[in-house]
Design a protein around this motif. Structure first.
Motif, mmCIF file in Angstrom:
data_model
loop_
_atom_site.group_PDB
_atom_site.id
_atom_site.type_symbol
_atom_site.label_atom_id
_atom_site.label_comp_id
_atom_site.label_asym_id
_atom_site.label_seq_id
_atom_site.Cartn_x
_atom_site.Cartn_y
_atom_site.Cartn_z
ATOM 1 N N CYS A 141 0.858 -1.200 0.000
ATOM 2 C CA CYS A 141 0.000 0.000 0.000
ATOM 3 C C CYS A 141 0.885 1.238 0.000
ATOM 4 C CB CYS A 141 -0.958 -0.015 1.194
ATOM 5 S SG CYS A 141 -0.197 0.405 2.774
ATOM 6 N N GLY A 142 0.285 2.370 0.086
ATOM 7 C CA GLY A 142 1.032 3.621 0.023
ATOM 8 C C GLY A 142 1.575 4.105 1.347
ATOM 9 N N LEU A 163 3.965 -0.530 -5.508
ATOM 10 C CA LEU A 163 3.434 0.836 -5.541
ATOM 11 C C LEU A 163 3.706 1.481 -6.895
ATOM 12 C CD1 LEU A 163 4.544 2.057 -2.014
ATOM 13 C CD2 LEU A 163 2.262 1.364 -2.740
ATOM 14 N N GLU A 164 4.896 1.246 -7.430
ATOM 15 C CA GLU A 164 5.263 1.832 -8.716
ATOM 16 C C GLU A 164 4.379 1.280 -9.840
ATOM 17 O OE1 GLU A 164 7.390 0.484 -6.558
ATOM 18 O OE2 GLU A 164 8.634 2.171 -5.929
ATOM 19 N N GLU A 165 4.107 -0.027 -9.806
ATOM 20 C CA GLU A 165 3.241 -0.630 -10.830
ATOM 21 C C GLU A 165 1.820 -0.085 -10.724
ATOM 22 O OE1 GLU A 165 5.552 -4.918 -11.210
ATOM 23 O OE2 GLU A 165 4.046 -4.627 -9.645
ATOM 24 N N ASN A 166 1.334 0.105 -9.505
ATOM 25 C CA ASN A 166 0.008 0.692 -9.331
ATOM 26 C C ASN A 166 -0.031 2.123 -9.840
ATOM 27 O OD1 ASN A 166 -1.759 -1.273 -8.197
ATOM 28 N ND2 ASN A 166 -0.550 -1.200 -6.341
ATOM 29 N N TYR A 167 1.036 2.880 -9.614
ATOM 30 C CA TYR A 167 1.107 4.257 -10.099
ATOM 31 C C TYR A 167 1.022 4.291 -11.627
ATOM 32 C CZ TYR A 167 2.822 8.917 -11.150
ATOM 33 O OH TYR A 167 2.944 10.183 -11.653
ATOM 34 N N VAL A 168 1.798 3.439 -12.278
ATOM 35 C CA VAL A 168 1.782 3.380 -13.740
ATOM 36 C C VAL A 168 0.399 2.954 -14.245
ATOM 37 C CG1 VAL A 168 2.713 2.172 -15.756
ATOM 38 C CG2 VAL A 168 4.258 2.998 -13.985
ATOM 39 N N GLN A 204 -2.563 3.355 -12.760
ATOM 40 C CA GLN A 204 -3.561 4.412 -12.613
ATOM 41 C C GLN A 204 -3.325 5.536 -13.620
ATOM 42 O OE1 GLN A 204 -3.337 7.760 -11.254
ATOM 43 N NE2 GLN A 204 -1.148 7.670 -10.868
ATOM 44 N N LYS A 205 -2.069 5.845 -13.930
ATOM 45 C CA LYS A 205 -1.783 6.860 -14.955
ATOM 46 C C LYS A 205 -2.296 6.391 -16.321
ATOM 47 C CE LYS A 205 0.480 10.246 -14.508
ATOM 48 N NZ LYS A 205 0.046 11.623 -14.271
ATOM 49 N N ARG A 249 -6.121 6.700 -16.434
ATOM 50 C CA ARG A 249 -6.578 8.091 -16.561
ATOM 51 C C ARG A 249 -6.231 8.687 -17.924
ATOM 52 N NH1 ARG A 249 -4.973 9.105 -10.466
ATOM 53 N NH2 ARG A 249 -7.033 8.899 -9.565
ATOM 54 N N HIS A 306 -6.819 0.269 -5.992
ATOM 55 C CA HIS A 306 -5.961 -0.907 -5.863
ATOM 56 C C HIS A 306 -6.179 -1.497 -4.487
ATOM 57 C CE1 HIS A 306 -2.389 -0.104 -3.265
ATOM 58 N NE2 HIS A 306 -2.695 1.139 -3.506
#
Length: 140
Positions: A11-12, A115-120, A122-123, A126, A136
């Motif tokens: 998680c974050g 976390l990095e994979e989730n960031y990519v 979500q980008k 969007r 996530h």
């Protein structure tokens, strides 16, 4: 035995985790006591969520359901190339977006992602797909 300090990927929050490995296999996870975020405490995923890393059941190649050599929901799983698997994903996402709109693709990202994979992800959802309806599963 080898100890490696990492940031928990679930998680974050950013908890500090000390992983103990033996023969390239994680055997123990403990919170880092002097870490400013979690002060040695970990949730269940932080403590027990590491078995997948060295699982013999972990997939290493893409699988596609095929019947008579083509994608079919009724088919059997068959190993494929990464190019074929990604082309199928792209074509299906385009098909769903065109037919039902971008929010039809929205969903929940895997709890096994970093976390990095989730960031990519979500980008991507969007900017490319055009939806803000994303989540996530970092919850226990």
């Amino acid at each position: 035995m080898k100890k490696t300090n990492v940031i928990c990927p679930y998680c974050g929050t950013g908890c500090g985790v000390s992983l103990t490995s033996h023969e390239n296999r994680i055997v123990k996870a403990r919170g880092i006591k002097d870490h400013p975020v979690n002060e040695g405490h970990l949730c269940l995923k932080g403590i027990y969520g590491w078995d997948y890393v060295s699982s013999k059941e972990r997939l290493t190649k893409p699988l596609i359901r095929k019947k008579d050599g083509v994608f079919s929901k009724d088919g059997e799983f068959v190993e494929s190339s990464w190019d074929e698997a990604l082309d199928l994903v792209v074509s299906k996402m385009k098909e769903i977006k065109q037919k039902f709109g971008p929010d039809a693709i929205a969903g929940n990202f895997s709890a096994r992602c970093t976390l990095e994979e989730n960031y990519v992800a979500q980008k991507f959802m969007r900017a490319i797909i055009g939806t803000n309806n994303i989540d996530h599963c970092a919850r226990v």
